[in-house]
Design an enzyme around this catalytic site. Structure first.
Site, PDB file in Angstrom:
ATOM      1  N   ARG A 107       0.850  -1.203   0.000  1.00 30.47           N
ATOM      2  CA  ARG A 107       0.000   0.000   0.000  1.00 30.47           C
ATOM      3  C   ARG A 107       0.883   1.249   0.000  1.00 30.47           C
ATOM      4  O   ARG A 107       1.505   1.580   1.010  1.00 30.47           O
ATOM      5  CB  ARG A 107      -0.921  -0.005   1.218  1.00 30.47           C
ATOM      6  N   ASP A 141      -3.530   3.563  14.551  1.00 27.09           N
ATOM      7  CA  ASP A 141      -2.685   4.004  13.435  1.00 27.09           C
ATOM      8  C   ASP A 141      -3.161   5.373  12.956  1.00 27.09           C
ATOM      9  O   ASP A 141      -3.999   5.997  13.624  1.00 27.09           O
ATOM     10  CB  ASP A 141      -2.643   2.948  12.317  1.00 27.09           C
TER      11      ASP A 141
END
Ligand SMILES: CC(=O)SCCNC(=O)CCNC(=O)[C@H](O)C(C)(C)COP(=O)(O)OP(=O)(O)OC[C@H]1O[C@@H](n2cnc3c(N)ncnc32)[C@H](O)[C@@H]1OP(=O)(O)O
Ligand SMILES: O=CC(=O)O
Ligand SMILES: [Mg+2]
Length: 567
Positions: free
Chosen positions: A182, A468
């Site tokens: 990603r 996160d």
């Protein structure tokens, strides 16, 4: 050395000599390292520069369109389906067939591109490992370059890690997960690489370097002739997917590989994108392997999109789960859309992680994950995300109990009922209450996450949950929204207004953080800087687009003097 706000847009000095062998117009401002130089080869940088030059204006235009949509939403407009692309939504078309190597994706583990974690994730028993340059990574020069080295070694199959303290050597098993990568979102610059006098686009650096060094090996060893595979984050409109599609076309041409070799799953994790799912798949139809419910950024985006709508305030973060009507509708429509177009509908991440020192709390956490995965597989999702290797077995069991040996549910669960979902369903206000504990937790989590991010960690365990960049964003924008509209905390029966107490809450929560982490760690860490950045963003009159954009200034480190003095 911290380059505070230094990346600006200044032209590189013409006198400086780079230790890296760079093509014309490319200037590397990050630290020189012989290992990094094996990634930053002249040919690889030429490829990145070619991408940058061909697509920079398309990216600028797409970012301007985001601003224009924001302006409309701030003036009261609601996001919705685009009448001009009805023909795509109603048309009968499908994406290219799913490559056999990734037909079965029932459990995918995610994690930053850190060396030991890459090995652990590939060995975890998950079907896929999504290696993250995004939500789970603090994009420092060191992390990015080491991440590229680690991935190259992983694709070559030679990656090892020697944990000297524990006298343990990590290496790959015979059976490993399939690798997806990603890259960052379109909005983030890479301030250590200048191209024609401007910082490069972060995701083109991540994609370009990884693709250049790994496509050939990957296709031979992992992709059964396909690949590499990617996850694409934070898009808001199909025009952004169209740019990725053109990037893939160009990369395939450069590599001399067949069109459709590269495959990507797009995260539907912004509110505007839920109205563009068909359009996004259509743009990427030769390169798609589905969509994924990026639930955490989606919640963040709900607040961001409705920043000008005081009638759409969120309840406590902990109450905005997948069973809220707007979240369930989004997941159902994503499944229907993907299966109609012949690709995977991936579920998302439950934030619970194993709790080592408390068996009762641990079992409760596992039960929450189990329930979340049961809801996903019963709804028709083809796979899900796990944050930690300890959760793979549980997730695998839940998906296998329903799917058996079938690799996915693309042909078997069509969810035609979801075709009735309306714009109102997708936008329905979340229900719940706001509490002082919710405010305190947001403050504590936001500051601690940012402190970790500033010191190089992009995903951390906090209060037994995975945190996160996406989850921290919810904490930030939720406080901003509550302050902006002078919200009363209605869940405690105290009737306290957030703007009357926020200053005191920050002081008290900083004191609590210091007690929890200990004086020594508190002093050495960047808690005070994090607190300053976080509170500035929470109290800003205009909402900052991303927590990490401003914070990025604190982790940019330019080394021109070090580099030239070596020569
Ligand atoms: C919103 C989104 O975008 S979700 C996707 C992005 N977020 C992520 O990918 C988060 C991934 N997860 C993580 O980063 C971690 O699990 C954390 C930070 C939440 C917790 O990490 P830790 O506190 O180190 O976990 P813990 O101490 O229990 O780890 C035990 C072992 O599992 C490993 N481990 C933990 N999580 C992972 C993971 N996701 N991938 C690989 N290995 C992992 C640790 O490295 C450690 O290995 P070791 O025993 O060989 O030393
Ligand atoms: O990227 C995933 C999310 O939930 O955000
Ligand atoms: Mg995300």
């Amino acid at each position: 050395m911290i380059g505070l706000g230094s990346y600006g847009y200044t032209a590189p000095s013409s006198k400086k000599i780079n230790a890296y062998d760079v093509p014309q117009g490319v200037d590397i401002r990050g630290r020189f390292d012989e290992e990094f130089a094996k990634i930053l080869t002249k040919d690889a940088l030429q490829f990145v520069a070619d991408l940058q030059r061909e697509f920079r204006n398309h990216i600028k235009y797409a970012m301007e369109c985001r601003k224009e949509a924001k302006r409309r939403h701030n003036e009261g407009a609601l996001p919705g389906f685009d009448p001009a692309t009805r023909y795509i939504r109603e048309g009968k078309w499908t994406c290219a067939p799913v490559p056999p190597a990734v037909a079965d994706r029932r459990v995918e583990i995610t994690g930053p591109v850190e060396r030991k974690m890459i090995i652990n994730a590939l060995n975890s028993g998950a079907k896929v490992f999504m290696a993250d340059f995004e939500d789970a990574l603090s994009p420092s020069w060191e992390n990015l370059m080491r991440g590229q080295i680690n991935l190259k070694d992983a694709v070559e199959g030679t990656i090892t890690f020697n944990d000297k303290a524990r006298n343990r050597v990590y290496k790959l098993n015979n059976e490993i997960a399939r690798l997806f990568v990603r890259p960052r979102g379109w909005h983030l610059p890479e301030a250590h690489i200048f191209i024609d006098g401007e910082p490069a686009t972060g995701c083109l650096v991540d994609f370009g370097l990884y693709f250049y060094h790994n496509y050939a090996n990957f296709r031979n060893t992992q992709g059964q002739g396909f690949g590499p595979f990617f996850y694409l984050p934070k898009m808001e409109n199909s025009r952004e997917a169209k740019i990725w599609n053109s990037v893939f076309d160009k990369a395939e041409k450069m590599a001399g590989i067949e069109k459709g070799s590269i495959r990507a799953t797009v995260l539907i994790e912004t509110l505007p994108a839920v109205f563009q799912m068909d359009e996004i798949l259509y743009e990427l139809r030769d390169h798609s392997v589905g969509l994924n419910c990026g639930r955490w950024d989606y919640i963040f985006s709900y607040v961001k999109t409705f920043q000008g709508h005081p009638d759409r305030l969120l309840p406590d973060r902990g109450q905005v789960g997948m069973t809220q009507h707007f979240m369930r509708s989004y997941s159902d429509l994503l499944i229907r859309t993907c299966h109609r177009r012949g690709v995977h509908a991936m579920g998302g991440m439950a934030a619970q992680i194993p709790i080592r020192d408390d068996p009762t709390a641990n079992e409760a956490a596992f039960e929450l994950v189990r329930k979340d995965k049961q809801r996903e597989v019963k709804a028709g999702h083809d796979g899900t995300w796990a944050a930690h290797p300890g959760l793979i077995k549980t997730c695998m069991e839940v998906f296998t109990n329903t799917m058996g040996n079938s690799p996915n549910q693309i042909e078997t669960v069509k969810r035609e009922d979801a075709s009735n979902l309306t714009e109102d369903d997708l936008l329905q206000r979340p229900r719940g209450v706001r509490t002082m504990e919710g405010l305190r937790l947001n403050t504590r989590v936001g500051i601690q996450y940012l402190a970790a991010w500033l010191t190089g960690s992009g995903s951390v365990p906090l209060y037994n949950l995975m945190e996160d960049a996406a989850t921290a964003e919810i904490s930030r924008v939720q406080i901003w929204q509550w302050l902006k509209y002078g919200v009363e905390l209605d869940g405690d029966g105290l009737g306290v207004r957030v703007n009357h107490v926020f200053g005191r809450v920050v002081e008290e929560e900083m004191a609590r953080i210091e007690r929890e982490v200990g004086k020594e760690k508190f002093k050495k860490g960047m808690y005070k800087e994090a607190c300053k950045i976080f509170t500035r963003q929470c109290t800003a009159s205009t909402l900052d687009e991303f927590l990490t954009l401003d914070a990025y200034n604190y982790i940019v480190i330019h080394h021109p003097k070090d580099v030239s003095s070596k020569l």
